[in-house]
Scaffold this active site. Structure first.
Site, mmCIF file in Angstrom:
data_model
loop_
_atom_site.group_PDB
_atom_site.id
_atom_site.type_symbol
_atom_site.label_atom_id
_atom_site.label_comp_id
_atom_site.label_asym_id
_atom_site.label_seq_id
_atom_site.Cartn_x
_atom_site.Cartn_y
_atom_site.Cartn_z
ATOM 1 N N THR A 287 -0.977 7.571 -1.075
ATOM 2 C CA THR A 287 -2.230 7.515 -1.836
ATOM 3 C C THR A 287 -3.174 6.430 -1.322
ATOM 4 O O THR A 287 -4.361 6.430 -1.680
ATOM 5 C CB THR A 287 -1.948 7.211 -3.325
ATOM 6 O OG1 THR A 287 -1.338 5.896 -3.386
ATOM 7 C CG2 THR A 287 -1.006 8.238 -3.932
ATOM 8 N N ARG B 198 0.845 -1.191 0.000
ATOM 9 C CA ARG B 198 0.000 0.000 0.000
ATOM 10 C C ARG B 198 0.880 1.241 0.000
ATOM 11 O O ARG B 198 1.730 1.392 0.862
ATOM 12 C CB ARG B 198 -0.898 -0.033 1.239
ATOM 13 C CG ARG B 198 -1.848 1.138 1.320
ATOM 14 C CD ARG B 198 -2.948 0.911 2.325
ATOM 15 N NE ARG B 198 -2.552 1.132 3.705
ATOM 16 C CZ ARG B 198 -3.392 1.488 4.658
ATOM 17 N NH1 ARG B 198 -4.672 1.634 4.386
ATOM 18 N NH2 ARG B 198 -2.983 1.662 5.891
ATOM 19 N N ASP C 253 -2.516 -2.693 12.710
ATOM 20 C CA ASP C 253 -1.930 -3.282 11.501
ATOM 21 C C ASP C 253 -1.807 -4.790 11.705
ATOM 22 O O ASP C 253 -0.985 -5.255 12.513
ATOM 23 C CB ASP C 253 -0.554 -2.657 11.229
ATOM 24 C CG ASP C 253 0.004 -3.120 9.890
ATOM 25 O OD1 ASP C 253 0.135 -4.347 9.690
ATOM 26 O OD2 ASP C 253 0.307 -2.267 9.036
ATOM 27 N N ASP D 236 1.746 -6.310 11.094
ATOM 28 C CA ASP D 236 2.697 -5.997 12.164
ATOM 29 C C ASP D 236 2.396 -6.779 13.427
ATOM 30 O O ASP D 236 3.307 -7.279 14.098
ATOM 31 C CB ASP D 236 2.668 -4.492 12.480
ATOM 32 C CG ASP D 236 3.482 -3.681 11.482
ATOM 33 O OD1 ASP D 236 4.297 -4.278 10.753
ATOM 34 O OD2 ASP D 236 3.296 -2.456 11.429
HETATM 35 N N1 URA Z 1 -4.625 -2.963 7.190
HETATM 36 C C1 URA Z 1 -4.511 -3.317 8.488
HETATM 37 O O1 URA Z 1 -3.673 -4.157 8.833
HETATM 38 N N2 URA Z 1 -5.287 -2.717 9.405
HETATM 39 C C2 URA Z 1 -6.196 -1.793 9.070
HETATM 40 O O2 URA Z 1 -6.890 -1.284 9.940
HETATM 41 C C3 URA Z 1 -6.321 -1.442 7.701
HETATM 42 C C4 URA Z 1 -5.520 -2.044 6.790
#
Ligand code: URA
Length: 209
Positions: free
Chosen positions: A108, A104, A200, A203
């Site tokens: 953007t 990602r 995330d 993570d």
């Molecule tokens: N990706 C993630 O890991 N968490 C989110 O909240 C959005 C995208």
């Protein structure tokens, strides 16, 4: 647009998801719970896979049983999708696995594909496209387009947490693909994270920052 979205409701899933939402839950429990939730979800998602009757021979007699009509292909969207894959593969050990890498762009929030390796025979298979967080829906929609370009037809999208924005985008692009999730959360924040979400997912699963 009528979105084909199923929220898999189960008290075990809800309790495990609640734990991994918590900022106090560490990587070890996050991993175990994500595996268990994914497995429980897959059990429901695959309930209507077509099967056919077969005859087999036990050590003592013949017996009728069943087998899946089509093979199953699982495609995690990297990175976080591999966490759900690791939970599901135990109950579909014959499944072939493809990988799609989507990064990602933080400015953007749009996805770019950095890896795509999909197995042969995807056009004849039941495909589970897997990504825990359906946030903007752009990565998932781009990955689904790649799968279709490679011949995929019977596709189901599996996530852990979705939000209205992601559902609208994904289902707008791919109204033919049913979406399965354990939760539809409230909204996206300005950085396209799901609120309340769980942060995330990659993570937290891989213990990176
Ligand atoms: N990706 C993630 O890991 N968490 C989110 O909240 C959005 C995208």
């Amino acid at each position: 647009m009528s979105a084909d979205v199923t929220v898999i409701e189960h008290p075990l899933i809800d309790a495990l998801l609640t734990q991994i939402r918590s900022v106090d839950t560490g990587c070890h429990t996050f991993r175990i719970n994500l595996h268990t939730i994914s497995r429980l979800m897959a059990f429901e998602i695959t309930r209507d896979l077509p099967s056919r009757e077969i005859e087999i021979t036990t050590p003592l007699a013949t017996a009728s049983g069943s087998e899946l009509v089509r093979s199953v292909v699982m495609i995690p969207i990297m990175r976080a999708g591999t966490g759900m894959l690791n939970g599901i593969i135990d109950i579909i050990p014959d499944a072939k696995v493809g990988h799609i890498g989507m990064a990602r762009d933080e400015a953007t929030c749009l996805p770019t594909t950095y890896y795509c390796k999909l197995p042969e025979g995807i056009n004849e298979a039941d495909v589970l496209l897997i990504d825990p967080m359906l946030a903007t829906g752009h990565s998932a929609a781009a990955a689904a387009s790649l799968v279709k370009e490679h011949g995929g037809r019977n596709i189901r999208f599996v996530c852990l947490v979705a939000c209205p924005e992601g559902i609208e985008h994904f289902c707008g692009e791919h109204p033919d693909i049913p979406v399965y999730t354990a939760s539809i959360d409230k909204e996206l924040d300005e950085k396209s994270y799901i609120i309340p979400g769980l942060g995330d997912a990659g993570d937290r699963y891989f213990d990176t920052e």
